[in-house]
Enzyme design. Structure first.
Site, PDB file in Angstrom:
ATOM      1  N   ALA A  37       2.122   2.642  12.381  1.00  0.00           N
ATOM      2  CA  ALA A  37       2.090   4.108  12.363  1.00  0.00           C
ATOM      3  C   ALA A  37       3.536   4.575  12.335  1.00  0.00           C
ATOM      4  O   ALA A  37       4.318   4.227  13.215  1.00  0.00           O
ATOM      5  CB  ALA A  37       1.392   4.621  13.619  1.00  0.00           C
ATOM      6  N   GLY A  67       3.963  -4.467   5.088  1.00  0.00           N
ATOM      7  CA  GLY A  67       2.739  -5.150   4.662  1.00  0.00           C
ATOM      8  C   GLY A  67       1.723  -4.168   4.101  1.00  0.00           C
ATOM      9  O   GLY A  67       1.196  -4.339   2.995  1.00  0.00           O
ATOM     10  N   GLY A 115       4.658   0.413   7.439  1.00  0.00           N
ATOM     11  CA  GLY A 115       4.707  -1.047   7.582  1.00  0.00           C
ATOM     12  C   GLY A 115       4.846  -1.649   6.190  1.00  0.00           C
ATOM     13  O   GLY A 115       4.126  -1.241   5.269  1.00  0.00           O
ATOM     14  N   ASP A 142       8.674  -1.862  -1.796  1.00  0.00           N
ATOM     15  CA  ASP A 142       7.294  -2.319  -1.582  1.00  0.00           C
ATOM     16  C   ASP A 142       6.402  -1.948  -2.765  1.00  0.00           C
ATOM     17  O   ASP A 142       5.486  -2.701  -3.118  1.00  0.00           O
ATOM     18  CB  ASP A 142       6.726  -1.701  -0.297  1.00  0.00           C
ATOM     19  CG  ASP A 142       7.466  -2.199   0.934  1.00  0.00           C
ATOM     20  OD1 ASP A 142       7.998  -3.324   0.889  1.00  0.00           O
ATOM     21  OD2 ASP A 142       7.512  -1.459   1.929  1.00  0.00           O
TER      22      ASP A 142
HETATM   23  P1  ATP Z   1      13.114   0.262   0.175  1.00  0.00           P
HETATM   24  O1  ATP Z   1      13.679  -0.542   1.320  1.00  0.00           O
HETATM   25  O2  ATP Z   1      13.550   1.692   0.146  1.00  0.00           O
HETATM   26  O3  ATP Z   1      11.659   0.098  -0.029  1.00  0.00           O
HETATM   27  P2  ATP Z   1      14.392  -1.749  -1.445  1.00  0.00           P
HETATM   28  O4  ATP Z   1      15.830  -1.773  -1.013  1.00  0.00           O
HETATM   29  O5  ATP Z   1      13.513  -2.838  -1.004  1.00  0.00           O
HETATM   30  O6  ATP Z   1      13.775  -0.335  -1.155  1.00  0.00           O
HETATM   31  P3  ATP Z   1      15.290  -1.116  -4.115  1.00  0.00           P
HETATM   32  O7  ATP Z   1      16.116  -2.213  -4.685  1.00  0.00           O
HETATM   33  O8  ATP Z   1      16.012   0.074  -3.586  1.00  0.00           O
HETATM   34  O9  ATP Z   1      14.305  -1.727  -3.040  1.00  0.00           O
HETATM   35  O10 ATP Z   1      14.269  -0.566  -5.228  1.00  0.00           O
HETATM   36  C1  ATP Z   1      13.257  -1.375  -5.784  1.00  0.00           C
HETATM   37  C2  ATP Z   1      13.014  -0.974  -7.206  1.00  0.00           C
HETATM   38  O11 ATP Z   1      12.567   0.385  -7.252  1.00  0.00           O
HETATM   39  C3  ATP Z   1      14.245  -1.020  -8.115  1.00  0.00           C
HETATM   40  O12 ATP Z   1      14.459  -2.309  -8.666  1.00  0.00           O
HETATM   41  C4  ATP Z   1      13.894   0.020  -9.176  1.00  0.00           C
HETATM   42  O13 ATP Z   1      13.058  -0.530 -10.176  1.00  0.00           O
HETATM   43  C5  ATP Z   1      13.077   1.056  -8.379  1.00  0.00           C
HETATM   44  N1  ATP Z   1      13.968   2.137  -7.921  1.00  0.00           N
HETATM   45  C6  ATP Z   1      14.583   2.258  -6.736  1.00  0.00           C
HETATM   46  N2  ATP Z   1      15.348   3.368  -6.693  1.00  0.00           N
HETATM   47  C7  ATP Z   1      15.212   3.966  -7.890  1.00  0.00           C
HETATM   48  C8  ATP Z   1      15.746   5.153  -8.495  1.00  0.00           C
HETATM   49  N3  ATP Z   1      16.604   5.942  -7.842  1.00  0.00           N
HETATM   50  N4  ATP Z   1      15.381   5.444  -9.761  1.00  0.00           N
HETATM   51  C9  ATP Z   1      14.517   4.664 -10.441  1.00  0.00           C
HETATM   52  N5  ATP Z   1      13.958   3.544  -9.929  1.00  0.00           N
HETATM   53  C10 ATP Z   1      14.327   3.189  -8.682  1.00  0.00           C
END
Ligand code: ATP
Length: 285
Positions: free
Chosen positions: A10, A39, A37, A234
């Site tokens: 939550a 998951g 979460g 995710d």
């Molecule tokens: P979070 O922890 O916020 O879930 P993360 O750090 O695990 O994110 P990111 O690498 O930021 O993951 O983003 C995953 C994917 O989402 C990127 O490879 C891209 O395809 C898409 N993405 C993220 N930010 C953007 C953006 N500003 N514009 C377009 N696509 C994005």
């Protein structure tokens, strides 16, 4: 079919004029409670992508509303156990500048019993996928069961813990990292050697490496204006694994995952912002 051993949290989100200082008591300007979460988010994304997803997890006596939401998104919830431990939750403080401070209580997410996992995986077939992140207990035990059963393991090394990744690596088919986690892992173990590796780089897209074929795919992000990037990772990984499970080749699976994430970041929220398969297909068209 995907089995996902994953957290169900939550998220309690408080908007504050500033983040509280030590000893300070502060009234929130607003409050909302949502399903969170890693998951749960990945399960929602994979189900939105049209794949059958069996979520393996646990909630406490306070968590039925989260299971109802998961089910509403199309996730199979028959193997979400009921624990006496309170449900996992996160207290998220956000200030006016968008800075945040987060406290996570793992709760029921770390109170799973081996029988919860074995009964769920009893329905798995060779070639199915198991997704896991680092927010539940029983990671290694579940990875071993998956290996014996001939499942592919897609692992998100988040929250990052070098020792946890090191232990799980021998079981991993697809390791999924963001660029910060990739750097941390390289510092801890040197070159990352897994059958398949995904590194996401936010607005700079994602990179895929296949050890056997030597194939490297650079998947650009779609140029969009984000309003909230929480859960982009995710959304991407859930869509990616679902697409691979559905038989898409990696380049097509990556493109679809990138489109889903591009839609998700343009909406506020996390699970509720994950687009449906039809929305993603329309965007790609
Ligand atoms: P979070 O922890 O916020 O879930 P993360 O750090 O695990 O994110 P990111 O690498 O930021 O993951 O983003 C995953 C994917 O989402 C990127 O490879 C891209 O395809 C898409 N993405 C993220 N930010 C953007 C953006 N500003 N514009 C377009 N696509 C994005």
């Amino acid at each position: 079919m995907i089995f996902n051993l994953g957290s169900i949290n939550a998220d309690h989100i408080y908007r504050l004029p500033h983040l509280p200082a030590p000893g300070e008591t502060l009234a929130a300007v607003s409050y909302c409670r949502t399903l969170g979460g890693k998951g749960a988010n990945q399960s929602v994304a994979a189900a939105r992508a049209g794949e059958r997803v069996c979520h393996i997890g646990a909630i406490g006596p306070d968590g039925d509303w989260m299971v109802d939401l998961l089910e509403g998104y199309g996730v199979e919830v028959g193997h979400v156990a009921r624990s006496d431990t309170p449900s996992g939750h996160a207290v998220v403080c956000v200030d006016d500048a968008g800075e945040n401070a987060i406290v996570i209580y793992p709760g029921a997410n770390r109170a799973l019993e081996v029988s919860d996992v074995t009964s769920a995986l009893g329905a798995a077939s060779p070639g199915d996928w198991l997704m896991m992140q680092n927010e539940t207990n029983l990671q290694i035990e579940t990875a071993r069961l998956a290996q014996v059963g001939g499942l592919n393991l897609a692992y998100s090394a988040a929250p990052f813990d070098a020792n946890a990744v090191r232990e799980i690596l021998p079981f991993v088919t697809l390791l999924m990292l963001n660029e910060v986690e990739a750097r941390q892992l390289e510092q801890a173990i040197g070159e990352i050697d897994v059958p398949q590796l995904l590194i996401t780089r936010g607005a700079n897209g994602a990179e895929w490496r296949d050890r056997a074929s030597g194939e490297v795919i650079l998947c650009p992000a779609f140029p969009v204006t984000p309003v909230d990037t929480t859960g982009a990772g995710d959304t991407f990984t859930g869509y990616l694994v679902a697409s691979l499970a559905q038989g898409l080749v990696p380049s097509a699976a990556l493109r679809r995952a990138s489109a889903a994430a591009a839609l998700q970041v343009q909406r506020p929220g996390t699970a509720e912002a994950i687009p449906t398969g039809a929305e993603t297909a329309a965007f790609l068209a």
